[in-house]
Design an enzyme around this catalytic site. Structure first.
Site, PDB file in Angstrom:
ATOM      1  N   ASP A  90      -8.000   1.995  -7.019  1.00 61.57           N
ATOM      2  CA  ASP A  90      -8.425   1.003  -6.041  1.00 61.57           C
ATOM      3  C   ASP A  90      -7.249   0.107  -5.664  1.00 61.57           C
ATOM      4  O   ASP A  90      -6.506  -0.362  -6.531  1.00 61.57           O
ATOM      5  CB  ASP A  90      -9.562   0.172  -6.643  1.00 61.57           C
ATOM      6  CG  ASP A  90     -10.075  -0.900  -5.712  1.00 61.57           C
ATOM      7  OD1 ASP A  90     -10.659  -0.541  -4.679  1.00 61.57           O
ATOM      8  OD2 ASP A  90      -9.882  -2.089  -6.020  1.00 61.57           O
TER       9      ASP A  90
ATOM     10  N   GLU B  57      -5.827   4.696  -3.245  1.00 62.27           N
ATOM     11  CA  GLU B  57      -6.291   3.997  -2.061  1.00 62.27           C
ATOM     12  C   GLU B  57      -5.053   3.247  -1.578  1.00 62.27           C
ATOM     13  O   GLU B  57      -4.702   2.198  -2.138  1.00 62.27           O
ATOM     14  CB  GLU B  57      -7.422   3.020  -2.380  1.00 62.27           C
ATOM     15  CG  GLU B  57      -7.948   2.324  -1.127  1.00 62.27           C
ATOM     16  CD  GLU B  57      -9.014   1.277  -1.431  1.00 62.27           C
ATOM     17  OE1 GLU B  57      -9.930   1.111  -0.599  1.00 62.27           O
ATOM     18  OE2 GLU B  57      -8.932   0.618  -2.489  1.00 62.27           O
TER      19      GLU B  57
END
Length: 749
Positions: free
Chosen positions: A386, A422
């Site tokens: 993330d 990401e």
């Protein structure tokens, strides 16, 4: 009470070892080790089932690691730490021994945070009293606390925080010693290469919370995910990997709890080694560990890899007004990035209040130890990072030569599993799609945006659409990566579901209690003429077709496709594109859709199978575009107008162009020494028509063509005009994709 006071007998204490960090049970006793460079003293706090605390001073210190071995302590023991040291927020120092601190290396946790003011080290409203979670200050206690009074006299700001007298024991979670032993039986990782991988992103609880075939006591748990009803659904679709939304132990934001909501997504981690306890059906402390392992074993038996969505960019402690539960009180300067010249505040590249300090060697060690643990001990097969750009920031900018990338590259364990970035964060220069090192794959946000724009009819998208369809070589080839480096997705957990993408122009997040101000406003969505649910059959038919268009495009693009849970059956969130706080049927899977949307499930299965069975849709290398047969003009790929002519520069630059055909040659052998790969299989023609009218597509190259997938049909099977003879043509309906296979090549060059 301390180890030498009260009724409890003092436990035996041996020196132990500074490595490994955390609590390590060896079958006879447990070694405890905690890093803190700023501590003056550290106490290990053993907490019994009645909440009675026994404090054990850790007198052994090696390289700022405080440690001891307790031969009488075993699995199930609850514990925490108290760190004594300077309190000087202006210098970034926030030690507070009144806080029972969780072990950053904890393998399991027990209990809950109750929002009590004792979790905080200072008045949140600037008054003499502490602010309660709802923002109102508590009145001062009737009697001054002796510990508080003493602390104030012994050093003021340097000695103790303003609320040092408020002990958090009983208001915070405790760490739990686990038994690491587990019978993995004959477990083996599937090790599916990227070009053969089909990822299915899902939420542990949401996937089974309302599943009628999963026993009620297992719904929403790791054991529920391992149930045959779930595994069979995934294998039936052709899924090869599941990507689990955060399962590291996380905290629910008090502001959400006060509004009757919860942190459903879980991007609020504090335990990077522990599976989240709320997802375990086993009530025993530490039971989540063995239950998680059993889930992984079940997925592996079905040939499915397990990828974890991990959040190493920040922790649940938030900004300078957040609670002190672990890192802040252990070594604030080491674990967090602080503002230069204002060390009382935190750098925030994540939008969550803090950023983990991936420049510090012990924080880097924490991240790498965590990754290795999940691979070696929990048998997971990869990670999706993330806001990964935050981990690569050195002084400020995102740096491909950062220490974090170096450590991952050199690690013999972590470097061998799937690594998905990401590739952005919220800081300046954070959007880094295509810029990660060669070992990494990336969520391709440009693929998402382009496919959305193409099918909703935006102008000037043909050229980029072609690039995204063929694996985004413009983003990944220069770093030695292959098409599999592009993790292709059109929707994910963050944003509209696929059904909502074709049903709403605007977000509808009122249930979140933020006046619809949260969530992305530029969704590149199209409601097909009506906002939200409608009885109009034409609108619903168009939405169904658009759904199939996007699914087929995703699954037949070069790269690694990722489906979002429930999109194969038309799951809706009623226009809410930010269900991070919605732990309810709004965000859970609605399994009744299996029956009402059975055609869509079958279409998805058919599209996945078409990809799986034909290597031309999952090439290991990028297309060359040049001749692949000596003396012939056939290429590995050709771009054609609906008239059958090769696309020209004018065609690509046409702002209104919405239709084209793609020829994929499945029968080519590269010349000796020519870069490329041998593709042995059938050839295909993909006819894309995003126009609002039917178009006639001429069939090229003298082949006979047979339709194998048609998004104009409910399950993808075309009933009429299924076979087109050499030199013939095919009518492709408005906003439709038709895939044809070359079934007779006798007339071809």
């Amino acid at each position: 009470m301390t180890a030498t006071e009260g009724k409890a007998a003092a436990p035996a204490v041996w020196p132990g070892s500074a490595y490994p960090l955390g609590a390590t049970y060896d079958g006879a006793g447990t070694n405890f080790a905690l890093f803190s460079e700023v501590a003056d003293a550290v106490e290990l706090c053993l907490v019994d089932r009645d909440g009675v605390e026994t404090r054990v001073p850790l007198d052994e210190v090696d390289g700022y690691v405080w440690h001891a071995y307790l031969p009488t302590v075993g699995p199930g023991q609850r514990y925490g730490f108290r760190v004594h040291g300077p309190w000087d927020p202006e210098r970034g120092l926030r030690c507070d021994p009144s806080k029972l601190l969780l072990d950053p290396y904890g393998k399991a946790y027990d209990g809950a945070f109750d929002g009590d003011r004792s979790l905080f080290s200072y008045p949140l409203d600037g008054s003499d009293g502490a602010a309660t979670p709802d923002g109102e200050a508590d009145p001062p206690a009737d009697e001054p606390d002796e510990k508080q009074e003493s602390a104030d006299q012994d050093g003021g700001d340097q000695g103790a925080p303003p609320l040092a007298g408020h002990d958090s024991l009983g208001h915070t979670m405790t760490t739990v010693v686990i038994n690491p032993y587990f019978d993995w039986q004959s477990d083996r990782a599937p090790r599916t290469p990227y070009h053969e991988t089909v990822i299915y992103e899902m939420h542990v609880k949401g996937m089974t919370a309302a599943h009628p075939d999963v026993p009620e006591e297992l719904r929403g748990t790791y054991a529920g995910l391992a149930h045959p009803a779930v595994v069979d659904h995934l294998t039936g679709l052709g899924v090869t990997a599941v990507e689990l939304m955060p399962v590291h132990q996380f905290m629910h934001d008090q502001t959400l709890l006060d509004r009757g909501l919860r942190n459903y997504w879980g991007y609020n981690t504090f335990g990077f080694f522990a599976p989240h306890t709320e997802y375990a059906s086993a009530p025993k402390p530490g039971g989540a560990v063995s239950e998680f392992k059993a889930m992984v074993r079940a997925f592996h038996e079905a040939g499915i890899e397990v990828i974890l969505d991990v959040v190493y960019n920040h922790t649940a402690e938030g900004n300078h007004l957040g609670p002190t539960i672990a890192f802040r009180g252990i070594d604030n300067v080491a674990y967090y990035r602080l503002v230069d010249g204002d060390r009382a505040h935190y750098m925030d590249y994540t939008g969550t209040g803090n950023s983990l300090n991936a420049r510090h060697p012990h924080t880097l060690q924490l991240i790498m130890d965590s990754l290795r643990y999940w691979v070696t001990e929990m048998h997971v097969d990869g990670f999706r990072f993330d806001l990964a750009s935050t981990l690569a920031r050195e002084l400020h900018d995102v740096d491909r030569l950062s220490a974090f990338f170096d450590l991952v590259q050199q690690d013999p364990v972590v470097s061998q599993v799937k690594l998905i970035a990401e590739p952005w964060d919220v800081g300046e220069g954070g959007y880094q799609v295509g810029n990660f090192p060669g070992l990494w794959t990336e969520w391709n946000g440009k693929y998402r945006d382009t496919v959305r724009d193409y099918w909703r009819g935006e102008p000037s998208t043909l050229g980029e659409f072609a690039s995204r369809l063929t694996g985004s070589s413009d983003l990944y080839e220069a770093t030695g990566r292959r098409p599999g480096a592009s993790i292709n997705f059109v929707v994910a957990h963050d944003g509209f579901t696929l059904r909502d993408l074709v049903s709403y122009n605007e977000k509808h997040n009122d249930a979140n209690g933020e006046n619809n101000m949260d969530g992305e406003s530029h969704n590149r969505s199209w409601n097909c003429g009506v906002e939200g649910p409608t009885d109009d059959p034409d609108v619903n038919s168009l939405r169904d077709r658009q759904t199939r268009n996007i699914l087929a495009t995703l699954l037949l693009s070069q790269g690694t496709p990722m489906l979002a849970h429930g999109d194969e059956m038309g799951r809706t969130q009623q226009g809410n594109n930010n269900v991070y706080c919605q732990d309810s049927p709004l965000s859970w899977m609605d399994w009744s859709l299996r029956d009402t949307q059975a055609d869509l499930v079958e279409f998805t299965r058919r599209a996945v199978a078409l990809r799986t069975d034909n290597p031309v849709f999952r090439r290991r290398r990028f297309f060359e575009g040049g001749p692949i047969r000596s003396g012939a003009q056939m290429r590995d790929i050709a771009w054609l107008t609906p008239a059958g002519d090769e696309m020209t520069t004018e065609d690509w630059d046409s702002g209104f162009g919405k239709s084209l055909a793609v020829f994929l040659n499945g029968d080519g052998i590269p010349e000796p020494g020519q870069r490329g790969e041998r593709i042995s299989g059938d050839s295909f023609l993909l006819c894309f028509n995003a126009h609002d009218d039917t178009l006639e597509f001429a069939m090229p190259y003298g082949y006979e063509w047979t339709s194998v997938l048609d998004t104009g049909a409910a399950v993808g099977a075309r009933e009429n005009d299924a076979v087109v003879p050499p030199g013939g043509s095919l009518d492709v309906a408005a906003r439709t994709l038709v895939v044809l296979r070359a079934t007779d090549t006798t007339g071809a060059p």
